[in-house]
Write a protein that holds these residues in place. Structure first.
Motif: not given
Length: 146
Positions: A26-29, A66-69, A72-84
């Motif tokens: 959803v965030f990426f789109m 787009m970047i943080c979404g 999250v999609l690929v599971g790379l630093r998901t907790s960190l990407a969730a903050v912004p």
């Protein structure tokens, strides 16, 4: 004989993956839409709701989504990407859903805010749960072990 603990682990990891795919997708789109349709979803919308410097903030928020979404999609630093993304969704709620509530009441706000609320709860879940075992984080962590 089946190992019940393993079954719980598999179900938990599947749930984390499902929430990651939902929230990240959803965030990426949404980020892509801010670039493809700036008047409707990016700077034009931001100007309409009173976001300062909408010509800067529209693309900035789109890039963050787009970047943080994608992270999250690929599971790379998901907790960190969730903050912004939490900052983005809380700002969206404050600038679009709270005014609807004040003008039109709870039910209108509930109708308009279902996606925002779902994204907020999904991000809070991922902040605590992390990337899970089906992720780039897990893959890279397993390669580092001797």
């Amino acid at each position: 004989m089946s190992n019940g603990g393993n079954s719980v682990f598999v179900k938990t990891q599947a749930a984390i993956l499902a929430i990651r795919l939902l929230v990240g997708g959803v965030f990426f789109m949404e980020g892509i839409k801010k670039f493809l349709f700036p008047e409707q979803w990016g700077s034009g919308r931001f100007a309409g709701i009173g976001i300062p410097a909408p010509h800067v903030m529209g693309p900035f928020v789109g890039a963050v989504e787009m970047i943080c979404g994608l992270l999250v999609l690929v599971g790379l630093r998901t907790s960190l990407a969730a903050v912004p993304l939490l900052i983005v969704i809380c700002t969206a709620i404050a600038t679009t859903k709270i005014p609807i509530f004040l003008k039109s009441g709870f039910w209108r706000m509930e109708d308009a805010g279902r996606t925002d609320y779902s994204m907020l709860m999904g991000l809070i879940f991922l902040l605590f749960a992390g990337s899970g075992s089906v992720s780039l984080d897990a893959r890279w962590a397993s390669r580092k072990k001797p």
